[in-house]
Design an enzyme around this catalytic site. Structure first.
Site, PDB file in Angstrom:
ATOM      1  N   VAL A 117       0.861  -1.179   0.000  1.00  0.00           N
ATOM      2  CA  VAL A 117       0.000   0.000   0.000  1.00  0.00           C
ATOM      3  C   VAL A 117       0.896   1.227   0.000  1.00  0.00           C
ATOM      4  CG1 VAL A 117      -1.884   1.195   1.168  1.00  0.00           C
ATOM      5  CG2 VAL A 117      -1.688  -1.296   1.360  1.00  0.00           C
ATOM      6  N   CYS A 118       0.785   2.032  -1.047  1.00  0.00           N
ATOM      7  CA  CYS A 118       1.538   3.279  -1.152  1.00  0.00           C
ATOM      8  C   CYS A 118       3.031   3.002  -1.013  1.00  0.00           C
ATOM      9  CB  CYS A 118       1.023   4.261  -0.103  1.00  0.00           C
ATOM     10  SG  CYS A 118       1.450   5.993  -0.441  1.00  0.00           S
ATOM     11  N   VAL A 119       3.718   3.639  -0.042  1.00  0.00           N
ATOM     12  CA  VAL A 119       5.169   3.478   0.069  1.00  0.00           C
ATOM     13  C   VAL A 119       5.567   2.156   0.724  1.00  0.00           C
ATOM     14  CG1 VAL A 119       5.560   5.961   0.090  1.00  0.00           C
ATOM     15  CG2 VAL A 119       5.322   4.739   2.249  1.00  0.00           C
ATOM     16  N   GLY A 120       4.609   1.299   1.002  1.00  0.00           N
ATOM     17  CA  GLY A 120       4.927  -0.049   1.459  1.00  0.00           C
ATOM     18  C   GLY A 120       5.770  -0.807   0.443  1.00  0.00           C
TER      19      GLY A 120
END
Length: 329
Positions: A117-120
């Protein structure tokens, strides 16, 4: 449909972005409303211990299980949110705690699917799970991902990317699209469409569609650059040549180009086109103006120029964009 629930494990750690944790589970929870039996997802939040985890927003979240407790389970989908820090110049930097990276790598070995998720995506990359794969992340940390993990084929444009069993999403709203795509894969597009309607979302933005929020307002550190940006916004229908802007800023053309690259990381021409695309995007969403009128009002001159700019910046056409995102009252 059977009655088996798919286990989704969301990774928790201190400083994690709150919306990264709560957004996708909301999509999965709505599936229960749209089915007549017990099928669906069982979402658990896993952390190092059962102590409350403090998110980046300061909100504390209680884990359901520890990493150790879930490590022996067959996981349908491992969801890996991200965490960032912002420096004194307001630049965003994705964080990768070594212990979290180790836990993600271990859990990934038991997962049928892995989704960041996103910058994960930075955690997945640090765990070696994106080596040789195409991946995306939020545009603000895409260069960091490229620099730190050259073995990853980073594409900052799409809202989400699937490469084998690994999915990466560009941002929190993009990861709602990713979550809907997972629902569609598991339960079919008609069911995912009903979930999307509950969320007042479109099903579905193509995974290859651009991250539509064109970053035309990057942070600048000088008043002169702020004034130049506002001048561009107020004068989109003017020629806005480098010479014009240099005169406005009372600098040479070479110095103006250097200022734009230093302050905003782009040339004046790229910034101006982004500003015009953003203005056109807003008109396409909120008015019934013809493409000719939109092109004229936003400084493109012709519809062909408008279409080429949309393809270059957003990987779509103005008409396709309007069909998906128009919201006239």
């Amino acid at each position: 449909m059977g009655t088996t629930q798919r286990l989704i494990v969301v990774v928790l750690f201190d400083g994690v972005d709150l919306l990264d944790v709560t957004g996708p589970p909301e999509v999965f929870a709505l599936l229960r409303r749209e089915t007549d039996d017990a099928t669906g997802y069982h979402v658990v939040l896993a952390a190092e211990s059962m102590d409350p985890v403090t998110t980046g927003a300061g909100v504390r979240v209680l884990p359901d299980v520890t990493f150790e407790e879930v490590s022996g389970s067959r996981i349908d989908t491992l969801m890996v949110p991200g965490s960032v820090e912002v420096d004194a110049q307001r630049r965003v930097h994705a964080l990768t705690d070594p212990n979290t990276v180790r836990r993600v790598k271990d859990l990934a070995g038991h997962a049928d699917r892995i989704a960041s998720v996103c910058v994960g995506a930075h955690l997945l990359a640090a765990a070696g799970l994106l080596d040789g794969k195409r991946a995306t992340t939020h545009w603000s940390t895409a260069q960091q991902l490229t620099d730190e993990h050259p073995s990853v084929d980073v594409d900052a444009d799409p809202i989400f990317i699937r490469d084998g069993k690994v999915w990466t999403g560009a941002g929190i709203t993009a990861c709602l699209d990713l979550s809907l795509a997972l629902v569609a894969e598991d339960f079919g597009e008609p069911t995912a469409l009903r979930v999307a309607r509950q969320l007042v979302m479109y099903l579905k933005r193509p995974s290859g569609q651009s991250q539509f929020s064109v970053p035309i307002e990057p942070q600048s550190t000088t008043r002169r650059m702020d004034e130049l940006r506002h001048h561009v916004t107020r004068n989109l229908t003017s020629s806005l040549t480098v010479a014009d802007l240099a005169e406005q800023a009372n600098v040479s053309e070479r110095q103006l180009t250097r200022i734009f690259k230093t302050e905003l990381g782009m040339t004046p021409a790229v910034y101006i086109e982004s500003a015009r695309v953003e203005a056109a995007r807003n008109r396409l969403e909120t008015t019934d103006d013809t493409l000719e009128r939109v092109a004229s009002a936003c400084g493109f001159g012709t519809t062909d120029t408008l279409i080429r700019a949309f393809r270059r910046k957003l990987n779509t056409t103005p008409t396709e964009y309007r069909n998906r995102f128009r919201h006239l009252s």
